[in-house]
Design an enzyme around this catalytic site. Structure first.
Site, short mmCIF file in Angstrom:
data_model
loop_
_atom_site.label_atom_id
_atom_site.label_comp_id
_atom_site.label_asym_id
_atom_site.label_seq_id
_atom_site.Cartn_x
_atom_site.Cartn_y
_atom_site.Cartn_z
N ASP A 171 -7.94 6.28 3.65
CA ASP A 171 -7.78 7.13 4.83
C ASP A 171 -7.73 6.44 6.21
O ASP A 171 -6.73 6.46 6.88
CB ASP A 171 -8.89 8.18 4.86
CG ASP A 171 -8.99 8.95 3.55
OD1 ASP A 171 -8.43 8.49 2.53
OD2 ASP A 171 -9.64 10.01 3.52
N GLU A 413 -20.59 5.66 -3.03
CA GLU A 413 -19.15 5.72 -2.77
C GLU A 413 -18.66 4.35 -2.29
O GLU A 413 -17.61 3.88 -2.68
CB GLU A 413 -18.90 6.81 -1.71
CG GLU A 413 -17.45 7.18 -1.53
CD GLU A 413 -17.28 8.28 -0.48
OE1 GLU A 413 -18.27 8.70 0.14
OE2 GLU A 413 -16.12 8.72 -0.28
#
Ligand code: GLC
Length: 440
Positions: A171, A413
């Protein structure tokens, strides 16, 4: 979690995947990511195949239920509407005649990792079952890859273009953020910014309710992402309408490297089931392999993504430079140069490799999303590429360090490349799945 026993790490990882299992698909992490994501499910299936091959197949088949009539596989397939209707409503993909009839999805795609997952599953099956598995998925996969060429390589140049940072899976990676910052923000975001009202945007964010804001995108950038998405929605996700005035389109290095490898897997699938690929499709895949090398910049000795409109390389270093290793289509000489960058302690040679942004970059932040932290999926792709080019010691080092990260800090993550501390969501599915794969 702090366990040094590989078999207990594996058991813990299976438990994470079971917790995140929603029947026929797996969410990336509860709360923050409540739907099915394309490349997440591919990495998840790659891990799952080691203990439940049928469930791994179901993961991929569920992804295919989201396929659009034009062949696109969307980056998100939404969970039931009852609980998450705002997410459906933001996308409104039902406005497109190409959207599937019964499933709500996003209107863009993500790195095409499906062929890799299909083949990794196939390798675990006896030959007759492998053939029938490949026959089930071959046509949808081919249609997806053809869509990528037809809609995303409009000038037949070999490289596909991406229309939103979310399509790369990385992203807020610096090359994309650099391009984003070159463009004037929409009036309403500028207004909020200049009147110090960005906190209103903060209230609308779901991610920062689960993860500290410093570990995510800046609010102004999150709003800019939203605004690009709104434009795509206005154009009802129709590439012909999006492209003429799209000034934010990039031939992304990570996406195209993965696509090259996916085409190679598709060719292997077609051979196994004796169903030849169309000739013009094969020609296009050859062209993509050659085109990737036009993204090499000899002075800095790195690969870069390219702006589709200006055709200029976006010379902002990031982990993307290492992904052509995974494509397997670069000369050995270039591969050696990339390994050199990986070993350089000013660049990618951190205590815990591989940082998503080089340590000496002004963009580097150890805990901020795709702007520095180590992610387990990019490590997995790099390990695979290193092995292909014969750099087995380097591959082993990254694998051992990845396992050490998860042993010490859980299935986070992402992780700090400096001290290995955890960041982002906890119990993140692809970290757990790829731990299983690395340990197998
Ligand atoms: C984030 C990541 C993306 C991933 C998604 C779900 O948006 O950047 O790569 O697919 O989360 O885990």
């Amino acid at each position: 979690m702090n366990t040094n026993n590989p078999s207990s790490l594996c058991t813990d990882a299976i438990n994470v995947l079971k917790q995140n299992d929603r029947g026929s698909y797996t969410i990336p992490a509860s709360g923050l990511y409540p739907h099915q994501w394309l490349w997440d499910s591919c990495f998840i299936a790659i891990g799952m195949r080691h203990y439940d091959i049928k469930r791994a197949q179901a993961e991929i088949l569920h992804l295919l239920t989201g396929q659009w009539h034009n062949g696109m596989i969307p980056h998100v397939i939404f969970a039931d509407k009852k609980n998450f209707s705002p997410d459906h409503n933001i996308w409104r993909s039902w406005l497109s005649p190409d959207a599937p009839n019964r499933v709500a999805t996003s209107g863009i795609t993500q790195p095409p990792m499906i062929a890799e997952a299909v083949v990794k599953i196939g390798k675990k099956l006896p030959i007759h079952e492998r053939r029938s598995w490949y026959k089930t998925v071959f046509n949808p996969l081919l249609r997806y890859h053809q869509w990528l060429y037809d809609e995303r390589d409009p000038h037949n140049e070999g490289l596909t273009l991406q229309i939103h940072p979310w399509e790369t899976g990385l992203d807020n990676t610096p090359p994309w953020m650099h391009e984003l910052h070159q463009h004037l923000l929409p009036w309403w975001i500028r207004g909020l910014k200049s009147s110090r009202l960005l906190w209103i945007g903060e209230l609308l964010r779901r991610d920062t309710k689960y993860v500290p804001a410093t570990q995510r995108l800046e609010t102004v950038d999150a709003l800019a992402f939203f605004s690009i998405q709104r434009r795509l929605r206005r154009k009802i996700y129709n590439t012909d309408q999006i492209l003429p005035r799209a000034d934010f389109t990039i031939e992304d290095l990570v996406f195209n490297s993965i696509f090259i490898r996916a085409n190679e897997h598709l060719a292997a699938i077609s051979k196994t089931i004796n169903q030849p690929l169309p000739k013009d499709f094969i020609e296009r895949t050859n062209k993509t392999r050659e085109a990737l090398n036009s993204l090499w910049e000899p002075y800095s000795g790195q690969y870069y993504s390219r702006n589709f409109v200006t055709h200029e390389l976006i010379k902002i270093p990031s982990i993307a430079t290492l992904l052509p290793l995974y494509s397997g289509s670069i000369p050995k000489e270039q591969a050696s140069k990339l390994v050199h960058l990986m070993n350089d302690s000013h660049f990618f040679g951190s205590k815990f490799p591989v940082p998503t942004v080089p340590l000496n970059s002004p963009w580097f932040k150890q805990h901020t999303y795709w702007q520095g932290p180590v992610w387990i999926n990019t490590n997995w792709l790099i390990i695979d590429g290193l092995i292909r080019y014969g750099f087995t010691d380097e591959a082993k080092l990254i694998k051992n360090k990845s396992i050490e990260l998860m042993q010490n800090s859980g299935f986070s993550e992402y992780f700090s490349p400096l001290d290995g501390s955890a960041a982002g969501a906890n119990n993140f599915s692809w970290s757990a799945a790829l731990a299983i794969d690395m340990l197998s």
